[in-house]
Write an enzyme that holds these catalytic residues in place. Structure first.
Site, PDB file in Angstrom:
ATOM      1  N   ASN A   1       0.845  -1.187   0.000  1.00  0.00           N
ATOM      2  CA  ASN A   1       0.000   0.000   0.000  1.00  0.00           C
ATOM      3  C   ASN A   1       0.886   1.246   0.000  1.00  0.00           C
ATOM      4  OD1 ASN A   1      -1.685   2.213   0.904  1.00  0.00           O
ATOM      5  ND2 ASN A   1      -3.215   0.694   1.456  1.00  0.00           N
TER       6      ASN A   1
ATOM      7  N   ARG B   1       5.080  18.444   1.056  1.00  0.00           N
ATOM      8  CA  ARG B   1       5.741  19.507   0.310  1.00  0.00           C
ATOM      9  C   ARG B   1       5.271  19.447  -1.139  1.00  0.00           C
ATOM     10  NH1 ARG B   1       6.848  20.494   4.786  1.00  0.00           N
ATOM     11  NH2 ARG B   1       8.867  20.932   5.749  1.00  0.00           N
TER      12      ARG B   1
ATOM     13  N   HIS C   1      -5.434   3.909  -2.072  1.00  0.00           N
ATOM     14  CA  HIS C   1      -6.783   4.286  -1.640  1.00  0.00           C
ATOM     15  C   HIS C   1      -6.956   5.766  -1.951  1.00  0.00           C
ATOM     16  CE1 HIS C   1     -10.071   4.027   1.710  1.00  0.00           C
ATOM     17  NE2 HIS C   1     -10.399   4.895   0.763  1.00  0.00           N
TER      18      HIS C   1
ATOM     19  N   ARG D   1      -8.624   8.824  -1.776  1.00  0.00           N
ATOM     20  CA  ARG D   1      -9.730   9.459  -1.053  1.00  0.00           C
ATOM     21  C   ARG D   1     -10.160  10.746  -1.761  1.00  0.00           C
ATOM     22  NH1 ARG D   1     -10.674   7.330   3.897  1.00  0.00           N
ATOM     23  NH2 ARG D   1      -9.201   5.742   4.601  1.00  0.00           N
TER      24      ARG D   1
ATOM     25  N   HIS E   1      -3.780  11.493   0.472  1.00  0.00           N
ATOM     26  CA  HIS E   1      -2.750  10.473   0.328  1.00  0.00           C
ATOM     27  C   HIS E   1      -2.423  10.358  -1.159  1.00  0.00           C
ATOM     28  CE1 HIS E   1      -4.685   8.707   4.209  1.00  0.00           C
ATOM     29  NE2 HIS E   1      -3.759   9.584   4.506  1.00  0.00           N
TER      30      HIS E   1
ATOM     31  N   GLU F   1      -8.569   0.594  -3.654  1.00  0.00           N
ATOM     32  CA  GLU F   1      -9.610   0.459  -2.641  1.00  0.00           C
ATOM     33  C   GLU F   1     -10.260   1.800  -2.369  1.00  0.00           C
ATOM     34  OE1 GLU F   1      -7.279   0.814   1.629  1.00  0.00           O
ATOM     35  OE2 GLU F   1      -7.397  -1.163   0.687  1.00  0.00           O
TER      36      GLU F   1
ATOM     37  N   THR G   1      -8.735   6.383   8.423  1.00  0.00           N
ATOM     38  CA  THR G   1      -8.405   5.131   7.758  1.00  0.00           C
ATOM     39  C   THR G   1      -9.601   4.196   7.873  1.00  0.00           C
ATOM     40  OG1 THR G   1      -6.759   3.352   7.646  1.00  0.00           O
ATOM     41  CG2 THR G   1      -7.402   4.104   9.841  1.00  0.00           C
TER      42      THR G   1
ATOM     43  N   HIS H   1      -4.604  -4.342   7.450  1.00  0.00           N
ATOM     44  CA  HIS H   1      -4.682  -3.280   8.444  1.00  0.00           C
ATOM     45  C   HIS H   1      -3.822  -3.622   9.660  1.00  0.00           C
ATOM     46  CE1 HIS H   1      -6.742   0.610   8.741  1.00  0.00           C
ATOM     47  NE2 HIS H   1      -6.432   0.509  10.019  1.00  0.00           N
TER      48      HIS H   1
ATOM     49  N   GLY I   1       0.605  -1.237   4.385  1.00  0.00           N
ATOM     50  CA  GLY I   1       1.157   0.067   4.050  1.00  0.00           C
ATOM     51  C   GLY I   1       1.871   0.758   5.185  1.00  0.00           C
ATOM     52  N   HIS I   2       1.165   1.020   6.293  1.00  0.00           N
ATOM     53  CA  HIS I   2       1.731   1.877   7.342  1.00  0.00           C
ATOM     54  C   HIS I   2       2.992   1.270   7.949  1.00  0.00           C
ATOM     55  CE1 HIS I   2       1.603   5.020  10.437  1.00  0.00           C
ATOM     56  NE2 HIS I   2       1.976   4.064  11.268  1.00  0.00           N
TER      57      HIS I   2
END
Length: 250
Positions: free
Chosen positions: A8, A19, A44, A46, A51, A76, A106, A200, A223-224
């Site tokens: 992700n 920036r 994802h 949004r 993001h 997603e 999230t 997740h 991802g995170h």
């Protein structure tokens, strides 16, 4: 076969967006992840583009088509009309539908399938006309009736929300209980003919147990934690570490 890894890229995009500069490169780091063995890339997009930006999608599609044609693009999001148009333009191999409010930080819960049968039936049918695989976000303790509806509306897979399990990083007893929920839900989904994805708050430390407990696991989207690890180990080595946790050779 061990589960596939989809990286992700949202956290990388969020860092870039601090920036008005083109680095870190979402496409560049996606390329490194794929070259290191990741099976696909997840984004994802949004509505506020905080993001991934909508403009990233054609670049990532081109990366996959031109350099990694055997890998997958997973998009997603909540199936608004704007999201569905983005998907139709990007033609991903998989779409993962989540019941997010645009203001959510999230994804944090699965679909209430019984409440959204007609909506999801129409959306899934529209997506299947593109030839894409459709996965629906599901709670870790979704029951058989809910999962049956996921199949009835035409989904190919469910993605189990592993947030509650990931939140138990400092409580092994609670983590074991959450893992048991995931295992039972995955077994039920598999019996119903649904593929099983998961995502997740998965980490190298907690991923091994998930992979071992869910033999039917097809894919994890991470991802995170993966991005945090990449700051320490580099993207290529981090991908190799996650592949090893899944039991896959790099």
């Amino acid at each position: 076969m061990p589960a596939e890894l989809s990286v992700n890229l949202n956290a990388i995009a969020m860092l870039r967006n601090r920036r008005d500069l083109p680095w870190p490169s979402v496409t560049g780091l996606g390329r490194i992840a794929l070259a290191a063995g990741a099976h696909g890339l997840t984004v994802h997009p949004r509505p506020d583009q905080r993001h991934i930006r909508f403009s990233d999608l054609p670049d990532l599609r081109a990366l996959l088509d031109d350099e990694f044609p055997d890998r997958e693009f997973n998009i997603e999001g909540y199936p608004s009309e704007a999201f569905l148009r983005l998907v139709e333009e990007a033609e991903p191999e998989q779409v993962t539908l989540v019941p997010d409010d645009p203001s959510q930080a999230t994804s944090d819960h699965g679909w209430r399938f019984e409440e959204h049968v007609h909506f999801l039936t129409a959306v899934v049918a529209r997506l299947k006309r593109l030839g894409t695989r459709v996965s629906l976000f599901a709670d870790p303790d979704a029951d058989e009736a809910a999962l049956a509806i996921a199949g009835d509306v035409g989904a190919d897979r469910v993605e189990l929300y592993t947030g509650p399990y990931g939140a138990c990083h400092d409580d092994s007893e609670k983590a074991a209980k959450e893992l048991e929920k995931l295992k039972k839900t995955a077994e039920c989904a598999a019996r119903l003919g649904l593929g099983v994805n998961a995502g997740h708050d998965l980490t190298v430390a907690n991923l091994r147990a998930v992979a071992a407990s869910i033999p039917a696991l097809a894919e994890v989207s991470i991802g995170h934690a993966l991005t945090a690890d990449a700051l320490e180990f580099g993207m290529a080595e981090t991908v190799r570490r996650y592949l090893a946790a899944l039991g896959r050779p790099a």
